[in-house]
Design an enzyme around this catalytic site. Structure first.
Site, PDB file in Angstrom:
ATOM      1  N   THR A 116       0.821  -1.212   0.000  1.00 24.11           N
ATOM      2  CA  THR A 116       0.000   0.000   0.000  1.00 24.11           C
ATOM      3  C   THR A 116       0.850   1.256   0.000  1.00 24.11           C
ATOM      4  O   THR A 116       0.631   2.180  -0.787  1.00 24.11           O
ATOM      5  CB  THR A 116      -0.915   0.006   1.245  1.00 24.11           C
ATOM      6  OG1 THR A 116      -1.755  -1.145   1.194  1.00 24.11           O
ATOM      7  CG2 THR A 116      -1.777   1.246   1.295  1.00 24.11           C
ATOM      8  N   CYS A 117       1.827   1.321   0.890  1.00 22.31           N
ATOM      9  CA  CYS A 117       2.595   2.556   1.071  1.00 22.31           C
ATOM     10  C   CYS A 117       3.231   3.015  -0.236  1.00 22.31           C
ATOM     11  O   CYS A 117       3.113   4.175  -0.631  1.00 22.31           O
ATOM     12  CB  CYS A 117       3.658   2.341   2.143  1.00 22.31           C
ATOM     13  SG  CYS A 117       4.730   3.759   2.357  1.00 22.31           S
TER      14      CYS A 117
ATOM     15  N   LYS B  95       0.816   9.495  -2.569  1.00 24.19           N
ATOM     16  CA  LYS B  95       0.052  10.572  -1.922  1.00 24.19           C
ATOM     17  C   LYS B  95       0.937  11.780  -1.665  1.00 24.19           C
ATOM     18  O   LYS B  95       0.576  12.913  -1.958  1.00 24.19           O
ATOM     19  CB  LYS B  95      -0.553  10.041  -0.612  1.00 24.19           C
ATOM     20  CG  LYS B  95      -1.316  11.017   0.246  1.00 24.19           C
ATOM     21  CD  LYS B  95      -0.512  11.837   1.215  1.00 24.19           C
ATOM     22  CE  LYS B  95       0.432  11.133   2.107  1.00 24.19           C
ATOM     23  NZ  LYS B  95      -0.148  10.376   3.169  1.00 24.19           N
TER      24      LYS B  95
ATOM     25  N   ARG C 193     -10.537  12.745  14.390  1.00 21.10           N
ATOM     26  CA  ARG C 193     -10.832  12.271  15.746  1.00 21.10           C
ATOM     27  C   ARG C 193      -9.584  11.653  16.370  1.00 21.10           C
ATOM     28  O   ARG C 193      -8.823  10.947  15.710  1.00 21.10           O
ATOM     29  CB  ARG C 193     -11.949  11.209  15.700  1.00 21.10           C
ATOM     30  CG  ARG C 193     -12.383  10.716  17.047  1.00 21.10           C
ATOM     31  CD  ARG C 193     -13.746  10.039  16.932  1.00 21.10           C
ATOM     32  NE  ARG C 193     -13.757   8.967  15.947  1.00 21.10           N
ATOM     33  CZ  ARG C 193     -13.394   7.710  16.207  1.00 21.10           C
ATOM     34  NH1 ARG C 193     -12.972   7.375  17.403  1.00 21.10           N
ATOM     35  NH2 ARG C 193     -13.458   6.784  15.267  1.00 21.10           N
TER      36      ARG C 193
ATOM     37  N   GLY D 203     -11.888   4.712   6.377  1.00 21.65           N
ATOM     38  CA  GLY D 203     -11.012   3.827   7.133  1.00 21.65           C
ATOM     39  C   GLY D 203     -10.604   2.614   6.317  1.00 21.65           C
ATOM     40  O   GLY D 203     -11.059   2.420   5.182  1.00 21.65           O
TER      41      GLY D 203
ATOM     42  N   ASP E  72      -0.429  -3.573   9.306  1.00 23.81           N
ATOM     43  CA  ASP E  72      -1.837  -3.166   9.366  1.00 23.81           C
ATOM     44  C   ASP E  72      -2.799  -4.332   9.584  1.00 23.81           C
ATOM     45  O   ASP E  72      -3.926  -4.125  10.034  1.00 23.81           O
ATOM     46  CB  ASP E  72      -2.243  -2.451   8.066  1.00 23.81           C
ATOM     47  CG  ASP E  72      -1.668  -1.047   7.972  1.00 23.81           C
ATOM     48  OD1 ASP E  72      -0.820  -0.686   8.808  1.00 23.81           O
ATOM     49  OD2 ASP E  72      -2.059  -0.312   7.041  1.00 23.81           O
TER      50      ASP E  72
ATOM     51  N   ALA F  61       2.280  11.858  11.181  1.00 25.10           N
ATOM     52  CA  ALA F  61       2.059  13.076  10.400  1.00 25.10           C
ATOM     53  C   ALA F  61       0.780  12.931   9.603  1.00 25.10           C
ATOM     54  O   ALA F  61       0.378  11.825   9.245  1.00 25.10           O
ATOM     55  CB  ALA F  61       3.224  13.296   9.439  1.00 25.10           C
TER      56      ALA F  61
ATOM     57  N   HIS G 222      17.403  30.407  14.605  1.00 28.52           N
ATOM     58  CA  HIS G 222      16.629  31.569  14.229  1.00 28.52           C
ATOM     59  C   HIS G 222      16.944  31.995  12.806  1.00 28.52           C
ATOM     60  O   HIS G 222      18.104  31.939  12.402  1.00 28.52           O
ATOM     61  CB  HIS G 222      16.965  32.715  15.198  1.00 28.52           C
ATOM     62  CG  HIS G 222      16.097  33.910  15.019  1.00 28.52           C
ATOM     63  ND1 HIS G 222      14.760  33.913  15.388  1.00 28.52           N
ATOM     64  CD2 HIS G 222      16.360  35.135  14.511  1.00 28.52           C
ATOM     65  CE1 HIS G 222      14.256  35.106  15.115  1.00 28.52           C
ATOM     66  NE2 HIS G 222      15.203  35.862  14.581  1.00 28.52           N
TER      67      HIS G 222
END
Ligand code: NDP
Length: 446
Positions: free
Chosen positions: A41-42, A50, A201, A255, A296, A334, A428
């Site tokens: 999938t990835c 993606k 969520r 999902g 998964d 992320a 900075h």
């Protein structure tokens, strides 16, 4: 009786490939079966393509932003077919790399299924293995509204010939918000329908609120608290409150579920749990001690790096010098929304449930947008356990958030306190320096 292989891995995705090649590297005789393209999938229909699409979607706004810096640049037309062709070429290259990573393994480009606890049928053959790893991943859950056959899921989008002007997305999770940002960035009209009051969520409330505001500011039309009731053949969407949306494409992102159907798990005596997931113990073993499940398909933390960690650990434990230890209780994540999110550790609500919690919060206009005039805010937040002063969570919504949070997650895994953050000198001018310069507590929770 000797087995054909020491290890048979079912599934050539991120977790399976890592497990197989590490095991082979330790000297085991390994076979891997994958019916689709290598990388799972990835690589093929997830993280990698993606993210290429996210990058594609950012150029239009970057051109517009550049005008505030004196550039006389105009955003032209985006050519979807060029993006898909170039993406396909890159994914083919990665498929080849994944295949080459398994040079020391026997590979089967076919579906595998159990015949009995030690026998696998694959590519018309029966082979046996002393140990078997199930790493088959997940698949998108199909919607069940009337007219669901008119909707696509995330797997489909990567192979579409054209991207129409109006798109309605159903689902406010990872995939829903990521593609809302992609489509909007590519100039499409986007409607995002989700049943909760806010997207994402389980994420920290300030990020959820900040992302909803950012999406609305980009012109994404939000439909919180709504579900889709019907989709007509002409792609008219009707919501549960009767409202209709005229659209050209319905994209469902409700999902993903473990892809365990048709694996012959009954023949292997492997038990399944909720949504067909495979329960495992802390060593990734199923109820059958010689059969393991990683990634998964176990439906726990459904993230590529977790599957890789599980596969690597398992190979080391079975055939190597001993398992490597990973911090799977504190896993950074992320969301490549627009702007993106980086998050690690406890949310404010989770930490407050454990006791008094100091909250440090900054919301500001990032430097780039002081000149670009694009209305865009960055939110950064530290969650500090009051009793120990340990930083137990860090959350960011803003440009480069995933890059920044990866570094912060090392500090949190190492148990850094707020004082450790305070005595770290910033870089900075960056947004990241805010994480070490937040001095004033915004509130106490819990
Ligand atoms: P998510 O679980 O993230 O979100 C599913 C969404 O669908 C939620 O908004 C959920 O609502 C909603 N939903 C579920 N069932 C229904 C229903 N019956 N009716 C209405 N709404 C419903 O799934 P995704 O499909 O977005 O992503 C799948 C998984 O892929 C993720 O969980 C993640 O593990 C992985 N992923 C990771 C990414 C990353 O790391 N950046 C990117 C993309 C995917 P509610 O919240 O109310 O339950």
């Amino acid at each position: 009786m000797p087995y054909d292989f020491d290890l048979f891995v079912i599934g050539g995705g991120s977790g399976g490939v890592r497990c197989a090649r590490m095991a082979a590297g330790h000297g085991a005789k390994v076979a891997v079966a994958e019916e689709g393209p290598w990388g799972g999938t990835c690589v093929n229909v997830g993280c990698v393509p993606k993210k290429l699409m996210v990058m594609a979607s950012e150029y239009g706004n970057a051109v517009a932003d550049s005008q505030g810096f004196g550039w006389n640049a105009q955003t032209g037309q985006h050519d979807w077919t060029t993006l898909i062709a170039n993406k396909d070429a890159e994914i083919s290259r990665l498929n080849g790399i994944y295949k080459r990573l398994m040079a020391n393994c026997t590979t089967f480009e076919a579906r595998a299924r159990f015949i009995d606890p030690h026998t696998i049928e694959v590519a018309g053959k029966r082979v046996t293995a002393a140990r078997i790893v199930i790493a088959v991943g997940g698949r998108p859950i199909d919607p069940d509204f009337t007219g669901a056959e008119h909707a696509i899921v995330s797997d489909d989008i990567f192979h579409m010939n054209a991207l129409p002007p109006r798109i309605t997305i159903f689902g406010g999770g990872f995939i829903g918000v990521e593609f809302a940002g992609i489509f909007a960035g590519l100039g499409r009209q986007v409607d995002l329908v989700y049943r909760a009051d806010l997207p994402l969520r389980g994420f920290d409330e300030d990020l959820r609120t900040g992302l909803a505001e950012a999406m609305a500011t980009q012109g994404i039309r939000l439909h919180p608290g709504r579900t889709i009731r019907t989709v007509s053949a002409a792609k008219q969407v009707t919501l549960d409150n009767g409202q209709t949306i005229e659209t050209d494409l319905v994209f469902s992102a409700l999902g993903r579920a473990p892809d365990t159907g048709d694996l012959g798990l009954d023949a292997a005596g492997v038990k399944t749990g909720a949504m067909g997931s495979i329960p495992v113990d802390e060593t990734s073993a199923t109820n059958q001690p010689h059969i393991y499940a990683i990634g998964d398909v176990t439906h726990r933390i459904n993230l590529t790096p977790v599957a890789i960690a599980e596969g690597h650990t398992l190979a080391d434990r079975l055939f190597g010098p001993g398992p490597r230890h990973w911090h799977l209780d504190v896993v950074a994540a992320a969301v490549f929304s627009s702007p993106p999110i980086g998050t690690v550790g406890l949310t404010e609500a989770e930490a407050a449930a454990n006791g008094p919690t100091d909250i440090y919060l900054e919301k500001f206009t990032p430097m780039r947008h002081t000149l670009s005039k694009r209305p865009r805010k960055t939110t950064m937040k530290l969650i500090v356990d009051q009793a120990t002063q340990k930083v137990v969570g860090a959350h960011m919504l803003g440009e480069d958030a995933p890059e920044i949070i990866q570094g912060i997650s090392i500090a949190i895994n190492a148990g850094a306190t707020k004082a450790d953050f305070d005595r770290t000198v910033g870089i900075h001018p960056t947004a990241a320096e805010e994480f070490v310069t937040m001095r004033t507590r915004a509130r106490v929770s819990g």
